[in-house]
Design a protein around this motif. Structure first.
Motif, short mmCIF file in Angstrom:
data_model
loop_
_atom_site.label_atom_id
_atom_site.label_comp_id
_atom_site.label_asym_id
_atom_site.label_seq_id
_atom_site.Cartn_x
_atom_site.Cartn_y
_atom_site.Cartn_z
N UNK A 52 -46.11 35.65 -39.52
CA UNK A 52 -44.71 35.63 -39.09
C UNK A 52 -44.16 34.21 -39.07
N UNK A 53 -44.98 33.26 -38.61
CA UNK A 53 -44.54 31.86 -38.57
C UNK A 53 -44.31 31.33 -39.99
N UNK A 54 -45.25 31.63 -40.90
CA UNK A 54 -45.10 31.15 -42.28
C UNK A 54 -43.86 31.75 -42.94
N UNK A 55 -43.63 33.05 -42.69
CA UNK A 55 -42.44 33.67 -43.27
C UNK A 55 -41.17 33.08 -42.68
N UNK A 56 -41.18 32.79 -41.37
CA UNK A 56 -40.00 32.18 -40.76
C UNK A 56 -39.77 30.77 -41.29
N UNK A 57 -40.88 30.03 -41.51
CA UNK A 57 -40.74 28.69 -42.06
C UNK A 57 -40.17 28.75 -43.49
N UNK A 58 -40.70 29.71 -44.27
CA UNK A 58 -40.19 29.87 -45.64
C UNK A 58 -38.71 30.26 -45.62
N UNK A 59 -38.35 31.16 -44.69
CA UNK A 59 -36.94 31.56 -44.58
C UNK A 59 -36.08 30.37 -44.19
N UNK A 60 -36.58 29.56 -43.24
CA UNK A 60 -35.83 28.38 -42.84
C UNK A 60 -35.68 27.38 -43.97
#
Length: 268
Positions: free
Chosen positions: A176-184
């Motif tokens: 979830x953190x990696x996906x949020x970082x990628x989204x950011x």
């Protein structure tokens, strides 16, 4: 292969495993890293055909007195929970199994001291996300599982299930953190690209504004020139018109005088 690094989990002395044809190992040797050929999994309580770690583990069946119905060696369970380590050195394969020696109170104290020492030595962060601190505490928890499993196999397997659940939760949070970082990052890139487009648009509008202001100045100059020229022409026409009127008035007076001069003798 590189020799495994120091771990908080207590292992036995490494055992040399000889080779036969350079690819196959002798009986009892490891066929793949972390799995011994002679280590059964089907007879281990709570394992069956399941792989460790991963998935919920079932406790072994017990009789009315609370004793396990299927006797299982502690070493087999330990090898399934904590697979042996393997490495190759100077063409020789070494295998190191997890220790099956029961832990004492002094071992627990030493484990705590080693944990504090390794945290300080590897400069682990005290707060926040720290892979080093997570790795060391994971090793410490594995060592506790080993110590508990020797005393009570069922309790050790239950702790193993807890450990796997924690790892699954951490993996989910990490994803979830990696996906949020990628989204950011995508949003930041889009914002940066949009900022560049807006800056280009601002420059174009400023250039267009400058050109329009220049056009306005030119038109104002033309208007002033036209107004000046028309004003001079109007003044000239007004002066000419005044002169014509004055000339006509003068002519009218002369004609009137002549007419009066002509009419005066006739009256006499």
């Amino acid at each position: 292969m590189i020799q495994p690094s120091h771990s908080l989990v207590k292992y036995e002395n490494p055992v040399l495993v000889s080779r036969t044809d350079g690819a196959q190992l002798q009986a009892g040797a490891a066929t793949r890293p972390g799995q011994l050929k002679g280590a059964p999994t089907a007879g281990v309580p709570g394992l069956g055909d399941k792989k460790l770690p991963g998935g919920p583990k079932k406790l072994p069946p017990v009789d009315d007195k609370g004793r396990a119905k299927t006797p299982t060696q502690t070493e087999d369970i330990l090898n399934s929970i904590l697979p042996p380590r393997e490495w190759e050195e100077t063409g020789q394969l070494w295998v190191q199994k997890v220790s099956s020696t029961p832990a004492t109170r002094l071992d627990v104290i030493n484990l705590q001291e080693q944990l504090d020492h390794m945290l300080q030595k590897r400069q682990a962060r005290e707060t926040g996300i720290c892979p080093v601190r997570r790795e060391l505490y994971s090793q410490c928890f594995d060592e506790l599982i080993r110590q508990v499993t020797i005393s009570c196999q069922e309790r050790g397997l239950l702790l193993l299930r807890v450990r796997d659940e924690i790892r699954m939760s951490i993996a989910a949070y990490q994803t979830l953190y990696e996906s949020s970082v990628a989204f950011g990052m995508r949003k930041a890139l889009m914002a940066e690209q949009g900022k560049a487009d807006m800056e280009n648009r601002i420059k174009e509008l400023e250039e267009e504004k400058r050109q329009l202001e220049q056009t306005v100045l030119e038109l104002k100059a033309k208007c002033e020139a036209i107004e000046k020229r028309e004003s001079e022409r109007r003044s000239m026409e007004e002066r000419k018109h005044a002169e014509e009127i004055a000339f006509l008035k003068k002519t009218n007076v002369q004609l009137k005088t002549q007419l009066e001069g002509i009419l005066s003798p006739q009256k006499k």
